[in-house]
Design a protein around this motif. Structure first.
Motif, PDB file in Angstrom:
ATOM      1  N   SER A  77     -33.808   3.271  35.391  1.00 52.19           N
ATOM      2  CA  SER A  77     -35.103   2.874  34.846  1.00 52.19           C
ATOM      3  C   SER A  77     -34.938   2.380  33.411  1.00 52.19           C
ATOM      4  O   SER A  77     -34.016   2.799  32.703  1.00 52.19           O
ATOM      5  N   PRO A  78     -35.812   1.478  32.985  1.00 52.06           N
ATOM      6  CA  PRO A  78     -35.763   1.025  31.585  1.00 52.06           C
ATOM      7  C   PRO A  78     -35.842   2.181  30.602  1.00 52.06           C
ATOM      8  O   PRO A  78     -35.346   2.074  29.481  1.00 52.06           O
ATOM      9  N   ARG A  79     -36.449   3.291  31.011  1.00 50.31           N
ATOM     10  CA  ARG A  79     -36.586   4.462  30.153  1.00 50.31           C
ATOM     11  C   ARG A  79     -35.224   4.978  29.709  1.00 50.31           C
ATOM     12  O   ARG A  79     -35.044   5.378  28.551  1.00 50.31           O
ATOM     13  N   SER A  80     -34.232   4.968  30.619  1.00 43.60           N
ATOM     14  CA  SER A  80     -32.905   5.491  30.273  1.00 43.60           C
ATOM     15  C   SER A  80     -32.254   4.633  29.198  1.00 43.60           C
ATOM     16  O   SER A  80     -31.620   5.148  28.275  1.00 43.60           O
ATOM     17  N   TYR A  81     -32.423   3.300  29.299  1.00 44.54           N
ATOM     18  CA  TYR A  81     -31.845   2.414  28.291  1.00 44.54           C
ATOM     19  C   TYR A  81     -32.590   2.526  26.968  1.00 44.54           C
ATOM     20  O   TYR A  81     -31.994   2.403  25.891  1.00 44.54           O
ATOM     21  N   SER A  82     -33.892   2.761  27.033  1.00 39.86           N
ATOM     22  CA  SER A  82     -34.688   2.835  25.808  1.00 39.86           C
ATOM     23  C   SER A  82     -34.256   4.005  24.937  1.00 39.86           C
ATOM     24  O   SER A  82     -34.310   3.929  23.705  1.00 39.86           O
ATOM     25  N   PHE A  83     -33.807   5.107  25.548  1.00 35.28           N
ATOM     26  CA  PHE A  83     -33.335   6.254  24.775  1.00 35.28           C
ATOM     27  C   PHE A  83     -32.090   5.880  23.967  1.00 35.28           C
ATOM     28  O   PHE A  83     -31.958   6.255  22.801  1.00 35.28           O
ATOM     29  N   SER A  84     -31.158   5.136  24.597  1.00 35.98           N
ATOM     30  CA  SER A  84     -29.940   4.736  23.888  1.00 35.98           C
ATOM     31  C   SER A  84     -30.247   3.746  22.776  1.00 35.98           C
ATOM     32  O   SER A  84     -29.664   3.814  21.681  1.00 35.98           O
ATOM     33  N   ILE A  85     -31.154   2.821  23.024  1.00 34.72           N
ATOM     34  CA  ILE A  85     -31.524   1.843  21.995  1.00 34.72           C
ATOM     35  C   ILE A  85     -32.188   2.535  20.816  1.00 34.72           C
ATOM     36  O   ILE A  85     -31.891   2.248  19.647  1.00 34.72           O
ATOM     37  N   ALA A  86     -33.091   3.481  21.110  1.00 34.53           N
ATOM     38  CA  ALA A  86     -33.740   4.236  20.035  1.00 34.53           C
ATOM     39  C   ALA A  86     -32.716   5.063  19.262  1.00 34.53           C
ATOM     40  O   ALA A  86     -32.791   5.174  18.026  1.00 34.53           O
ATOM     41  N   ALA A  87     -31.747   5.644  19.991  1.00 33.85           N
ATOM     42  CA  ALA A  87     -30.690   6.408  19.321  1.00 33.85           C
ATOM     43  C   ALA A  87     -29.920   5.501  18.362  1.00 33.85           C
ATOM     44  O   ALA A  87     -29.547   5.916  17.258  1.00 33.85           O
ATOM     45  N   GLY A  88     -29.671   4.252  18.766  1.00 36.36           N
ATOM     46  CA  GLY A  88     -28.973   3.310  17.900  1.00 36.36           C
ATOM     47  C   GLY A  88     -29.752   3.002  16.632  1.00 36.36           C
ATOM     48  O   GLY A  88     -29.168   2.867  15.552  1.00 36.36           O
ATOM     49  N   GLY A  99     -29.135   9.445  33.344  1.00 30.83           N
ATOM     50  CA  GLY A  99     -28.162   8.844  34.241  1.00 30.83           C
ATOM     51  C   GLY A  99     -27.165   7.899  33.607  1.00 30.83           C
ATOM     52  O   GLY A  99     -26.230   7.439  34.274  1.00 30.83           O
ATOM     53  N   LEU A 100     -27.324   7.568  32.323  1.00 30.46           N
ATOM     54  CA  LEU A 100     -26.355   6.684  31.668  1.00 30.46           C
ATOM     55  C   LEU A 100     -25.027   7.413  31.483  1.00 30.46           C
ATOM     56  O   LEU A 100     -25.004   8.573  31.068  1.00 30.46           O
ATOM     57  N   SER A 101     -23.924   6.715  31.758  1.00 31.86           N
ATOM     58  CA  SER A 101     -22.611   7.299  31.484  1.00 31.86           C
ATOM     59  C   SER A 101     -22.388   7.323  29.982  1.00 31.86           C
ATOM     60  O   SER A 101     -23.052   6.615  29.219  1.00 31.86           O
ATOM     61  N   ILE A 102     -21.413   8.125  29.536  1.00 33.52           N
ATOM     62  CA  ILE A 102     -21.130   8.222  28.109  1.00 33.52           C
ATOM     63  C   ILE A 102     -20.687   6.867  27.560  1.00 33.52           C
ATOM     64  O   ILE A 102     -21.090   6.459  26.462  1.00 33.52           O
ATOM     65  N   GLY A 103     -19.905   6.109  28.336  1.00 31.44           N
ATOM     66  CA  GLY A 103     -19.456   4.795  27.874  1.00 31.44           C
ATOM     67  C   GLY A 103     -20.601   3.819  27.710  1.00 31.44           C
ATOM     68  O   GLY A 103     -20.697   3.109  26.706  1.00 31.44           O
ATOM     69  N   ASN A 104     -21.489   3.774  28.706  1.00 32.13           N
ATOM     70  CA  ASN A 104     -22.641   2.872  28.621  1.00 32.13           C
ATOM     71  C   ASN A 104     -23.568   3.254  27.476  1.00 32.13           C
ATOM     72  O   ASN A 104     -24.091   2.387  26.761  1.00 32.13           O
ATOM     73  N   HIS A 105     -23.772   4.554  27.303  1.00 32.82           N
ATOM     74  CA  HIS A 105     -24.641   5.007  26.222  1.00 32.82           C
ATOM     75  C   HIS A 105     -24.059   4.629  24.858  1.00 32.82           C
ATOM     76  O   HIS A 105     -24.772   4.110  23.986  1.00 32.82           O
ATOM     77  N   LEU A 106     -22.763   4.854  24.684  1.00 31.96           N
ATOM     78  CA  LEU A 106     -22.149   4.591  23.382  1.00 31.96           C
ATOM     79  C   LEU A 106     -22.165   3.113  23.030  1.00 31.96           C
ATOM     80  O   LEU A 106     -22.495   2.740  21.899  1.00 31.96           O
ATOM     81  N   PHE A 156     -28.893  12.391  18.094  1.00 32.60           N
ATOM     82  CA  PHE A 156     -28.255  13.266  19.074  1.00 32.60           C
ATOM     83  C   PHE A 156     -29.202  13.626  20.216  1.00 32.60           C
ATOM     84  O   PHE A 156     -28.819  13.631  21.390  1.00 32.60           O
ATOM     85  N   LEU A 157     -30.446  13.927  19.891  1.00 28.19           N
ATOM     86  CA  LEU A 157     -31.404  14.302  20.931  1.00 28.19           C
ATOM     87  C   LEU A 157     -31.695  13.137  21.874  1.00 28.19           C
ATOM     88  O   LEU A 157     -31.767  13.311  23.099  1.00 28.19           O
ATOM     89  N   LEU A 158     -31.861  11.949  21.324  1.00 29.37           N
ATOM     90  CA  LEU A 158     -32.100  10.777  22.161  1.00 29.37           C
ATOM     91  C   LEU A 158     -30.870  10.438  23.004  1.00 29.37           C
ATOM     92  O   LEU A 158     -30.995  10.013  24.161  1.00 29.37           O
ATOM     93  N   GLY A 159     -29.690  10.650  22.424  1.00 29.37           N
ATOM     94  CA  GLY A 159     -28.464  10.423  23.183  1.00 29.37           C
ATOM     95  C   GLY A 159     -28.333  11.362  24.360  1.00 29.37           C
ATOM     96  O   GLY A 159     -27.899  10.962  25.450  1.00 29.37           O
ATOM     97  N   ARG A 160     -28.737  12.596  24.162  1.00 26.91           N
ATOM     98  CA  ARG A 160     -28.702  13.540  25.276  1.00 26.91           C
ATOM     99  C   ARG A 160     -29.666  13.110  26.377  1.00 26.91           C
ATOM    100  O   ARG A 160     -29.338  13.148  27.567  1.00 26.91           O
ATOM    101  N   GLU A 161     -30.865  12.684  25.983  1.00 28.53           N
ATOM    102  CA  GLU A 161     -31.848  12.246  26.969  1.00 28.53           C
ATOM    103  C   GLU A 161     -31.344  11.038  27.747  1.00 28.53           C
ATOM    104  O   GLU A 161     -31.551  10.943  28.963  1.00 28.53           O
ATOM    105  N   ALA A 162     -30.684  10.098  27.064  1.00 21.89           N
ATOM    106  CA  ALA A 162     -30.153   8.909  27.747  1.00 21.89           C
ATOM    107  C   ALA A 162     -29.153   9.309  28.828  1.00 21.89           C
ATOM    108  O   ALA A 162     -29.182   8.775  29.946  1.00 21.89           O
ATOM    109  N   GLN A 163     -28.270  10.245  28.498  1.00 24.25           N
ATOM    110  CA  GLN A 163     -27.274  10.691  29.469  1.00 24.25           C
ATOM    111  C   GLN A 163     -27.904  11.526  30.577  1.00 24.25           C
ATOM    112  O   GLN A 163     -27.492  11.460  31.737  1.00 24.25           O
ATOM    113  N   GLN A 164     -28.924  12.311  30.239  1.00 32.54           N
ATOM    114  CA  GLN A 164     -29.623  13.081  31.258  1.00 32.54           C
ATOM    115  C   GLN A 164     -30.339  12.166  32.250  1.00 32.54           C
ATOM    116  O   GLN A 164     -30.543  12.524  33.412  1.00 32.54           O
TER     117      GLN A 164
END
Length: 307
Positions: A73-84, A189-196, A179-187
């Motif tokens: 879902s776009p929600r998973s990507y939005s967490f990583s973008i916000a973390a950035g 379904g994003l892999s650690i590589g995709n999230h980073l 850190f909190l947004l990064g955890r949510e992104a991985q929770q």
């Protein structure tokens, strides 16, 4: 999509240790880059912040191929973008703080995030804090105060400790949300590589134009500056931050950030060795108190997870 197997406690502990040791060198590399360039202030600090993330993003560029076939879902990507975005704020403020205050004070204040992470985890994620964890937070904050006070009275305290300390504190708030947004992104379904790669690239894109807007360029510095930037990108960023982001998926964000409180100890010792910033009795005492608090809180978090 297969669910990754939870790593053993020893594996998690080892990765956390590697992460903390790697980020501990960040303040020293930054100060060395500042000295080699012969400049300080916001413009060059943003050059360092943008450069470390740009290099890290380019190294991780092949990871973009792993996004093919992912149906999240776009929600998973939005967490990583916000973390950035919050990572960009963190580096812009914290790196600038090193131009104005001591390594010990800056590294300590920027790692007060266990308080903010614990509060946000309680309010947002509903995580419970037992008495041991709360006691550990209190002890580590006491130690952090000792290090900050000792750092500001040490040789090399900086030209404007009040400003530098305020910037470091803002950096702490930003990295807590990172850190909190990064955890949510991985929770989600994003892999650690995709999230980073998504997080680092977002932060790099936000930071890269800022030095140019302030009239500071990326070229014309001594070769040593670029060497230190490369070291910052490889060790504190790729190894350090990536290790901590990996760990935050498997253990409480509060525990991860409490472990990071050992960073000022390493940074202060390196500062004393490289720059003769004598940490003083207050910093040494604070270091012992911090490590004690980390141990107490870690035991408390383990007790919660075992229930």
């Amino acid at each position: 999509m297969a669910v990754p197997t939870r790593p053993s406690p020893w594996t998690i502990g080892l990765i956390l240790t590697i992460g903390v040791l790697s980020v501990s060198a960040s303040a020293v590399f930054i100060r060395l880059a500042l000295q080699a360039a012969g400049v300080s202030g916001v413009g060059f600090s943003l050059v360092l912040a943008a450069s470390r993330l740009t290099i890290a993003s380019l190294i991780l560029a092949p990871t973009w191929r792993n996004f093919a076939g992912f149906k999240l879902s776009p929600r998973s990507y939005s967490f990583s973008i916000a973390a950035g975005a919050f990572l960009a704020i963190h580096f812009a403020t914290w790196i600038t703080s090193l131009s104005y205050t001591s390594i010990a004070a800056s590294a300590t204040l920027v790692t007060t995030n266990p308080v903010w992470v614990a509060l946000l985890s309680w309010l947002w994620l509903g995580e419970k804090l037992n008495k041991l964890t709360i006691s550990g937070i209190a002890v580590t904050l006491l130690g952090g105060g000792l290090v900050a006070l000792g750092g500001n009275t040490a040789m090399g305290a900086g030209s404007n400790p009040l400003l530098g300390n305020a910037l470091a504190l803002i950096g702490s708030w930003a990295v807590s949300l990172y850190f909190l947004l990064g955890r949510e992104a991985q929770q989600q379904g994003l892999s650690i590589g995709n999230h980073l790669v998504l997080t680092y690239t977002t932060a790099a894109l936000l930071l890269f134009p800022l030095p140019l807007l302030l009239g500071t360029g990326y070229t014309g510095y001594p070769i040593a500056v670029y060497g230190y930037i490369l070291l910052i990108a490889l060790f504190p960023q790729l190894i350090g931050h990536s290790s901590l982001n990996w760990a935050v998926r498997w253990v409480s964000p509060t525990l991860v950030t409490l472990t990071i409180l050992a960073e000022p100890v390493g940074s202060s010792l390196l500062g004393a060795i490289v720059f003769q910033e004598n940490p003083g009795f207050g910093v040494l005492l604070g270091a012992i108190v911090i490590l004690s608090g980390v141990a107490i809180a870690a035991w408390g978090s383990r007790s919660v997870q075992d229930q």
